[in-house]
Write an enzyme that holds these catalytic residues in place. Structure first.
Site, PDB file in Angstrom:
ATOM      1  N   ARG A   9      34.466  37.173  44.550  1.00 28.15           N
ATOM      2  CA  ARG A   9      35.115  37.929  45.614  1.00 28.15           C
ATOM      3  C   ARG A   9      35.886  39.135  45.080  1.00 28.15           C
ATOM      4  O   ARG A   9      36.389  39.946  45.856  1.00 28.15           O
ATOM      5  CB  ARG A   9      36.054  37.021  46.402  1.00 28.15           C
ATOM      6  CG  ARG A   9      35.291  35.892  47.086  1.00 28.15           C
ATOM      7  CD  ARG A   9      36.164  35.087  47.976  1.00 28.15           C
ATOM      8  NE  ARG A   9      36.538  35.908  49.120  1.00 28.15           N
ATOM      9  CZ  ARG A   9      37.472  35.586  49.986  1.00 28.15           C
ATOM     10  NH1 ARG A   9      38.137  34.461  49.845  1.00 28.15           N
ATOM     11  NH2 ARG A   9      37.760  36.371  50.999  1.00 28.15           N
ATOM     12  N   CYS A  10      35.958  39.262  43.766  1.00 30.39           N
ATOM     13  CA  CYS A  10      36.708  40.339  43.121  1.00 30.39           C
ATOM     14  C   CYS A  10      35.759  41.441  42.662  1.00 30.39           C
ATOM     15  O   CYS A  10      34.817  41.189  41.914  1.00 30.39           O
ATOM     16  CB  CYS A  10      37.484  39.764  41.935  1.00 30.39           C
ATOM     17  SG  CYS A  10      38.269  41.014  40.909  1.00 30.39           S
ATOM     18  N   ARG A  11      36.024  42.662  43.099  1.00 29.95           N
ATOM     19  CA  ARG A  11      35.156  43.792  42.734  1.00 29.95           C
ATOM     20  C   ARG A  11      35.124  44.010  41.225  1.00 29.95           C
ATOM     21  O   ARG A  11      34.055  44.212  40.638  1.00 29.95           O
ATOM     22  CB  ARG A  11      35.634  45.063  43.442  1.00 29.95           C
ATOM     23  CG  ARG A  11      34.752  46.271  43.151  1.00 29.95           C
ATOM     24  CD  ARG A  11      35.169  47.491  43.959  1.00 29.95           C
ATOM     25  NE  ARG A  11      36.542  47.889  43.749  1.00 29.95           N
ATOM     26  CZ  ARG A  11      36.952  48.709  42.782  1.00 29.95           C
ATOM     27  NH1 ARG A  11      36.089  49.200  41.925  1.00 29.95           N
ATOM     28  NH2 ARG A  11      38.219  49.033  42.670  1.00 29.95           N
TER      29      ARG A  11
END
Length: 113
Positions: A9-11
């Protein structure tokens, strides 16, 4: 073996994963939110990163602000907080042998692979 501590979920974590995929080198993905590291694993990781435990904490997370910010915490208490709340662990982290790096910015991962 190269390992990435990854949160999909983390770019920045996705960018780090892409760097590893493009490297052509074998690696494994550790989804640390699901496969939470133990206290001993975090201590080893902090040693490989050559940092203090507080430097591995995401201090802008609500969990940190609401429960830990401004408190005098020992290194052990900080590590235990990360084990209990793995969302507090900075990401992505790439480990290669006895070395590790926090991939912020993700391009720093190139240094370790």
């Amino acid at each position: 073996m190269i390992t990435i501590y990854h949160n999909s979920r983390c770019r920045k974590s996705r960018e780090g994963l892409e760097i590893l995929e493009n490297s052509g080198k074998p690696f494994e993905i550790r989804k640390y939110l699901e496969d939470v590291p133990t206290v001993n694993e975090l201590e080893e990781l902090i040693d490989k990163l050559d940092i203090q435990p507080i430097e591995l904490v995401r201090k802008n997370e609500t969990i940190w602000k609401d429960n830990f910010k401004g408190k005098e915490l020992s290194d052990t208490q900080i590590i235990e907080a990360m084990v209990e709340n793995p969302k507090l662990i900075e990401r992505p982290i790439v480990i290669n042998g006895n070395k590790a790096i926090i991939g912020r910015p993700p391009e720093m991962i190139i240094e370790i692979i």
